[in-house]
Every structure is written in C-alpha cells, then in structure tokens.
Design an enzyme around this catalytic site. Structure first.
Site, short mmCIF file in Angstrom:
data_model
loop_
_atom_site.label_atom_id
_atom_site.label_comp_id
_atom_site.label_asym_id
_atom_site.label_seq_id
_atom_site.Cartn_x
_atom_site.Cartn_y
_atom_site.Cartn_z
N HIS A 64 -3.42 0.47 -4.81
CA HIS A 64 -2.87 -0.60 -5.36
C HIS A 64 -3.21 -0.71 -6.69
O HIS A 64 -4.26 -0.73 -7.13
CB HIS A 64 -3.50 -2.00 -4.63
CG HIS A 64 -2.72 -2.18 -3.39
ND1 HIS A 64 -1.95 -3.38 -3.09
CD2 HIS A 64 -3.22 -1.82 -2.26
CE1 HIS A 64 -1.56 -3.41 -1.96
NE2 HIS A 64 -2.28 -2.44 -1.24
N MET A 76 -1.45 -6.90 6.96
CA MET A 76 -2.47 -7.66 6.43
C MET A 76 -2.04 -8.59 5.20
O MET A 76 -2.66 -8.90 4.24
CB MET A 76 -3.67 -7.06 6.17
CG MET A 76 -4.19 -6.26 7.17
SD MET A 76 -5.49 -5.12 6.85
CE MET A 76 -5.87 -3.96 8.51
N SER A 77 -0.56 -8.67 5.20
CA SER A 77 -0.05 -9.44 3.91
C SER A 77 1.03 -10.15 4.23
O SER A 77 1.61 -10.64 5.35
CB SER A 77 0.06 -8.13 2.92
OG SER A 77 1.20 -7.38 3.28
N ASN A 113 1.94 3.93 10.57
CA ASN A 113 1.22 4.13 11.69
C ASN A 113 1.61 3.67 12.98
O ASN A 113 2.42 2.50 12.70
CB ASN A 113 -0.25 4.23 11.72
CG ASN A 113 -0.78 2.67 11.47
OD1 ASN A 113 -0.39 2.24 10.21
ND2 ASN A 113 -1.15 1.99 12.47
N SER A 170 0.90 -1.32 -0.18
CA SER A 170 -0.02 -0.01 0.03
C SER A 170 0.91 1.29 0.13
O SER A 170 1.73 1.33 0.97
CB SER A 170 -0.93 -0.03 1.23
OG SER A 170 -1.68 -0.94 1.18
N HIS A 223 -6.87 4.27 6.49
CA HIS A 223 -6.44 3.80 5.49
C HIS A 223 -5.70 5.18 4.71
O HIS A 223 -4.35 4.99 4.06
CB HIS A 223 -7.16 3.16 4.45
CG HIS A 223 -6.57 2.59 3.01
ND1 HIS A 223 -5.56 1.67 3.34
CD2 HIS A 223 -6.87 2.87 1.83
CE1 HIS A 223 -5.19 1.31 2.23
NE2 HIS A 223 -5.83 2.06 1.20
N TYR A 248 -8.28 -10.78 2.69
CA TYR A 248 -9.34 -10.24 3.22
C TYR A 248 -10.26 -9.58 1.99
O TYR A 248 -11.58 -9.25 2.29
CB TYR A 248 -9.24 -8.79 4.19
CG TYR A 248 -8.39 -7.56 3.42
CD1 TYR A 248 -9.08 -6.75 2.55
CD2 TYR A 248 -7.28 -7.54 3.81
CE1 TYR A 248 -8.25 -5.77 2.11
CE2 TYR A 248 -6.31 -6.35 3.35
CZ TYR A 248 -7.01 -5.57 2.40
OH TYR A 248 -6.26 -4.35 1.86
N GLU A 249 -9.82 -9.40 0.86
CA GLU A 249 -10.78 -9.22 -0.35
C GLU A 249 -11.33 -10.42 -0.82
O GLU A 249 -12.57 -10.39 -1.58
CB GLU A 249 -9.80 -8.85 -1.46
CG GLU A 249 -9.17 -7.42 -1.30
CD GLU A 249 -8.03 -7.02 -2.40
OE1 GLU A 249 -8.56 -6.65 -3.38
OE2 GLU A 249 -6.80 -7.03 -1.92
N HIS A 290 -5.20 -9.34 -1.52
CA HIS A 290 -5.25 -9.76 0.02
C HIS A 290 -6.36 -10.72 0.18
O HIS A 290 -7.20 -10.82 -0.22
CB HIS A 290 -5.33 -8.46 0.89
CG HIS A 290 -4.57 -7.26 0.58
ND1 HIS A 290 -4.64 -6.47 -0.35
CD2 HIS A 290 -3.44 -6.94 1.35
CE1 HIS A 290 -3.65 -5.51 -0.16
NE2 HIS A 290 -2.81 -5.71 0.71
N ALA A 347 3.04 -2.12 3.89
CA ALA A 347 2.69 -1.06 4.76
C ALA A 347 2.20 -1.78 6.14
O ALA A 347 1.76 -2.51 5.97
CB ALA A 347 1.51 -0.05 4.31
N1 HPA Z 1 -2.41 -2.72 11.39
C1 HPA Z 1 -2.85 -3.52 10.45
N2 HPA Z 1 -2.31 -3.38 9.25
C2 HPA Z 1 -1.92 -2.22 8.92
C3 HPA Z 1 -1.71 -1.23 9.84
C4 HPA Z 1 -1.98 -1.55 11.27
O1 HPA Z 1 -1.99 -0.69 12.13
N3 HPA Z 1 -0.94 -0.08 9.26
C5 HPA Z 1 -0.89 -0.51 8.07
N4 HPA Z 1 -1.28 -1.58 7.65
#
Ligand code: HPA
Length: 279
Positions: free
Chosen positions: A63, A216-217, A240, A32, A252, A87-88, A85, A115
C-alpha cells in the site's frame, strides 16, 4: 470515543482542494497489490496521506499510501493508492473518512477494489470478482463506520443498503468484461476485521453464510459511500483460494504476487469501463 464532525471532513477536503485544479467526480480505492493501476493516471498530482490532516496513514506493505489525482480514460479521477485498515488500529470511522472527503470534493461514483481470498472453491488465483453484494460482519457485530452522531449533510440515520453495488454499473462491467474476453466471477464479498487469516472452520462458516470472497476491507468504505448517496462499483482480486484443509496456508507474499497478475487485467477492465461512462 470521539467522532469526526463535518468541519473535520471539510478541513481535509480543503487541504486537497488547495493542491489540485480539477474536480474529480470518480473516486477509486486500490487494494493490496493493485496499486499499479494508479500508474495509468495521466497528468498526475501525488499527495502522500501523511500530508493530510485527519487522514489514516496505511502501514501495510503493498500500500503506497498516497492520493493520485489526474486523468484516466478521459475522466478526472481521485485515486487512493493504498488504504488503511481497521486492523491497523484505526476506528471504522477513520478508515471511512477518505470516502466522505471525496464526497465533499464532488465525487459521485466510487470504484472500490481489494485483494481477497476465494471462499468459492471454483474460483482461481488471479480471477477478478465483480462484487454483487456484501456481508459486513464487523458492522453486524458493532463496528459500523456510521456509528456515532449522524452527519445529516452526508445522508440519513438509517440508510438502505439494498443494491449497495449499483446494478447499472455492474451490468456495464459485465458487458465490458465480455468484450475484453476477461473471465469475471461474480459474488458476495464478506469482510472480517483481520489481521489473522481464517481457520478452516471459519472458512466453512463463510461458505455456509453465502460468501464467495473474503477480505479485511471494503465494506466500511462502501457503507460510507452509499450513505452519502454515491454510486459504488466493487471488485475483488482473488489472490488465494481459502484453504479447507487440503491447500496451503495463505500469506501476504502470495497476495502481493497474485496482485501482479490481477492489476493489469483490472486496469484494462476499468479503463475500458470508464471510457464508456457518461458521468
Ligand atoms: N482472507 C482474508 N483476507 C484476505 C485473504 C484471505 O484469504 N486473501 C487476501 N486477503
């Protein structure tokens, strides 16, 4: 559940092969907000994922969803600008497919980026973290990309994941980051399925089990690559810092914003690293 056969992977690889005239040995996956890295690829050929049989198409903002094939720092590379992903709604095997297809195209080394949230509270937004190791939580609870019949042409039934992230490549990344005076954190990446961000209690759990970054990847791609005998190098861009109750809720938009700071640094790091690689 239906599983891909060797013929399915070969079908996708043939579709790519018919459109390129180079044989990349280095593959990259951009997470991302990190897509701009692919803009550094020269003499690029672009193949939108939607034009490839069997390929999982990404639907997430940030993406692009295309292959970029060309030259980077003197090497022929095949770059995934955007990924899909779990989750998609794709299976882990579907999201691992691109890695096996790259293997069939001759790729021997994968650079995988994402990310991530900083679980380690000493990290800062914008940091790059070299992934030393991972915790594949979805895999540990039954969502492993290698589930189903093993395809022995790729690798063994029970592959080792010791040193999944190639120690020599990690050393090289450390040397290059030092030379560029780039702050590079190191740590353990932990994958969750998403799409929800973590609760405060979940972040405490991640800290307790030794995670430094969460996303998440990545882990399913790394598992697929290591199974297939590829050398792997992984980087998280810290978008973050995980909120333990005294910070802001993640979203996001900040993930995409932080990518704008991380992408140029990661581009510099990877271009210099690739220039040093004798592959
Ligand atoms: N958690 C999960 N996935 C993420 C995060 C997060 O804080 N930041 C970017 N991808």
């Amino acid at each position: 559940m239906t599983y891909f056969s060797l013929a399915d992977y070969q079908e996708t690889a043939a579709a790519i092969q018919s459109r390129i005239s180079i044989a990349p040995r280095i593959g990259m996956i951009l997470g991302s907000g990190l897509g701009p890295l692919a803009d550094a690829v020269e003499d690029a050929i672009y193949i939108p994922y939607g034009e490839l049989p069997n390929w999982p198409v990404s639907t997430v903002e940030g993406h692009s969803g295309r292959l970029v094939i060309g030259k980077l720092a003197g090497h022929d590379v095949i770059v995934m600008q955007g990924r899909s992903h779990f989750y998609e709604g794709y299976t882990m095997q579907q999201v691992g497919l691109p890695v096996r297809v790259m293997k069939l195209l001759g790729v021997e080394m994968m650079i995988i980026t994402n990310a991530a949230g900083g679980v380690n509270q000493s990290f800062s937004v914008g940091d790059i973290m070299l992934i030393d190791d991972h915790i594949n939580l979805p895999g540990m609870i039954g969502q492993n990309p290698l589930f189903g019949p093993n395809v022995p042409e790729f690798g063994p039934r029970f592959p080792s994941m010791t040193d999944a992230y190639d120690p020599q490549l990690r050393s090289l990344a450390t040397v290059v980051a030092d030379e560029l005076a780039l702050t590079m954190q190191k740590g353990v990446y932990m994958a969750l399925s998403g799409p929800t961000y973590e609760t405060i209690a979940e972040i405490r759990f991640l800290q307790a089990v030794g995670a430094d970054a969460v996303g998440m990847s990545t882990t399913h791609e790394v598992v697929t690559a290591v199974h297939a005998g590829m050398r792997v190098l992984g980087f998280s861009g810290v978008t973050n810092i995980c909120n333990l109750g005294d910070g802001d809720a993640p979203n996001h938009e900040e993930v995409i914003e932080a990518g704008k700071v991380i992408a140029p640094n990661l581009t510099r790091l990877l271009q210099t690293l690739l220039a040093r690689l004798d592959i």
